[in-house]
Scaffold this motif. Structure first.
Motif, mmCIF file in Angstrom:
data_model
loop_
_atom_site.group_PDB
_atom_site.id
_atom_site.type_symbol
_atom_site.label_atom_id
_atom_site.label_comp_id
_atom_site.label_asym_id
_atom_site.label_seq_id
_atom_site.Cartn_x
_atom_site.Cartn_y
_atom_site.Cartn_z
ATOM 1 N N GLY A 81 -7.134 -6.348 -12.146
ATOM 2 C CA GLY A 81 -6.928 -6.363 -10.700
ATOM 3 C C GLY A 81 -5.882 -5.399 -10.181
ATOM 4 N N LYS A 82 -5.212 -4.658 -11.076
ATOM 5 C CA LYS A 82 -4.172 -3.709 -10.657
ATOM 6 C C LYS A 82 -4.658 -2.287 -10.885
ATOM 7 C CE LYS A 82 -0.453 -6.937 -11.408
ATOM 8 N NZ LYS A 82 0.664 -7.314 -12.230
ATOM 9 N N THR A 133 7.433 12.954 -11.386
ATOM 10 C CA THR A 133 7.715 12.480 -10.040
ATOM 11 C C THR A 133 7.812 10.964 -10.046
ATOM 12 O OG1 THR A 133 7.037 12.678 -7.714
ATOM 13 C CG2 THR A 133 5.293 12.260 -9.323
ATOM 14 N N ASP A 134 8.245 10.424 -8.936
ATOM 15 C CA ASP A 134 8.284 8.972 -8.754
ATOM 16 C C ASP A 134 6.863 8.527 -8.407
ATOM 17 O OD1 ASP A 134 8.620 6.347 -7.981
ATOM 18 O OD2 ASP A 134 9.875 6.808 -6.238
ATOM 19 N N VAL A 135 6.251 7.727 -9.261
ATOM 20 C CA VAL A 135 4.876 7.289 -9.039
ATOM 21 C C VAL A 135 4.790 5.857 -8.506
ATOM 22 C CG1 VAL A 135 3.832 8.902 -10.677
ATOM 23 C CG2 VAL A 135 4.623 6.651 -11.472
ATOM 24 N N SER A 136 5.889 5.330 -7.995
ATOM 25 C CA SER A 136 5.896 3.936 -7.528
ATOM 26 C C SER A 136 4.895 3.695 -6.392
ATOM 27 C CB SER A 136 7.296 3.507 -7.106
ATOM 28 O OG SER A 136 7.775 4.332 -6.064
ATOM 29 N N MET A 137 4.567 4.726 -5.618
ATOM 30 C CA MET A 137 3.606 4.576 -4.521
ATOM 31 C C MET A 137 2.159 4.718 -5.004
ATOM 32 S SD MET A 137 5.481 3.814 -2.006
ATOM 33 C CE MET A 137 4.417 3.967 -0.595
ATOM 34 N N ASN A 138 1.961 4.986 -6.291
ATOM 35 C CA ASN A 138 0.616 5.172 -6.835
ATOM 36 C C ASN A 138 -0.058 3.860 -7.224
ATOM 37 O OD1 ASN A 138 1.641 7.822 -6.761
ATOM 38 N ND2 ASN A 138 0.390 8.444 -8.482
ATOM 39 N N TYR A 139 0.666 2.768 -7.128
ATOM 40 C CA TYR A 139 0.101 1.473 -7.518
ATOM 41 C C TYR A 139 -0.578 0.798 -6.336
ATOM 42 C CZ TYR A 139 2.615 1.949 -11.887
ATOM 43 O OH TYR A 139 3.046 2.408 -13.103
ATOM 44 N N ALA A 140 -1.635 0.071 -6.644
ATOM 45 C CA ALA A 140 -2.376 -0.678 -5.623
ATOM 46 C C ALA A 140 -3.037 -1.855 -6.327
ATOM 47 C CB ALA A 140 -3.426 0.208 -4.963
ATOM 48 N N VAL A 141 -3.560 -2.768 -5.538
ATOM 49 C CA VAL A 141 -4.321 -3.877 -6.126
ATOM 50 C C VAL A 141 -5.771 -3.719 -5.699
ATOM 51 C CG1 VAL A 141 -2.393 -5.490 -6.262
ATOM 52 C CG2 VAL A 141 -3.803 -5.447 -4.215
ATOM 53 N N MET A 142 -6.667 -4.196 -6.545
ATOM 54 C CA MET A 142 -8.086 -4.153 -6.220
ATOM 55 C C MET A 142 -8.264 -4.855 -4.873
ATOM 56 S SD MET A 142 -10.837 -2.871 -7.180
ATOM 57 C CE MET A 142 -11.515 -2.681 -8.789
ATOM 58 N N PRO A 143 -8.921 -4.191 -3.927
ATOM 59 C CA PRO A 143 -9.010 -4.786 -2.585
ATOM 60 C C PRO A 143 -9.902 -6.027 -2.539
ATOM 61 C CG PRO A 143 -10.373 -2.822 -2.717
ATOM 62 C CD PRO A 143 -9.617 -2.911 -4.012
ATOM 63 N N GLU A 144 -9.458 -6.964 -1.721
ATOM 64 C CA GLU A 144 -10.324 -8.081 -1.365
ATOM 65 C C GLU A 144 -11.391 -7.501 -0.443
ATOM 66 O OE1 GLU A 144 -10.082 -11.289 -2.360
ATOM 67 O OE2 GLU A 144 -8.352 -10.755 -3.600
ATOM 68 N N PHE A 145 -12.528 -8.152 -0.366
ATOM 69 C CA PHE A 145 -13.584 -7.642 0.495
ATOM 70 C C PHE A 145 -13.087 -7.525 1.936
ATOM 71 C CE2 PHE A 145 -17.229 -7.951 3.309
ATOM 72 C CZ PHE A 145 -17.989 -6.908 2.815
ATOM 73 N N GLY A 146 -13.285 -6.361 2.531
ATOM 74 C CA GLY A 146 -12.890 -6.131 3.920
ATOM 75 C C GLY A 146 -11.457 -5.696 4.110
#
Length: 156
Positions: A81-82, A133-146
């Motif tokens: 999920g990440k 570089t700083d990659v801290s902004m490269n993380y996201a979570v699998m989106p919930e629908f919508g």
């Protein structure tokens, strides 16, 4: 303010249009079944960007005024999920044509290493470099629908 979203099977890059426009129910079913589908942001015929959602990845393509994919982000699942933004590609075009004259790709690693690859097509030339570089902004979570707002940001 939430942006309007639409759904389709995929974005046909060569013809600059969606294939099989889907209802929200069709897209939600694909999402729940972990099948690929595409989200169009703002408009169906001239979207601001599109998201290709798969079971373990999210691709985002941003358009210029000629519906050319000038910026692409590729998020890959690294743990359940990440997601992590593994690659960003920026393309430059020849005037109003669809001919790509150059492109630069940034390949990111979680340790902050960035491999840059710039390619020119006429005449062909390739330049490569490595940095960190700083990659801290490269993380996201699998989106919930919508819920795709986090992926619709050009600035990362």
């Amino acid at each position: 303010m939430k942006r309007p979203i639409y759904f389709c099977k995929s974005w046909f890059r060569a013809k600059k249009r969606p294939t099989e426009v889907w209802t929200e129910e069709q897209a939600k079913s694909a999402h729940m079944d972990k099948q690929p589908y595409t989200v169009l942001v703002d408009f169906i015929e001239r979207p601001y960007c599109f998201l290709e959602i798969t079971e373990k990845a999210v691709g985002v393509g941003f358009f210029d005024k000629h519906l050319r994919e000038c910026l692409t982000y590729a998020f890959q699942e690294f743990e359940n999920g990440k997601l992590f933004l593994t690659m960003a590609t920026h393309r430059e075009f020849d005037g109003d044509t669809d001919k790509v004259v150059s492109g630069i790709s940034y390949i990111f690693k979680q340790d902050g290493t960035v491999n840059m690859r710039r390619e020119f097509f006429n005449p062909h030339r390739l330049e490569t470099a490595m940095t960190s570089t700083d990659v801290s902004m490269n993380y996201a979570v699998m989106p919930e629908f919508g819920e795709y707002d986090d992926f619709v940001r050009v600035e990362r």
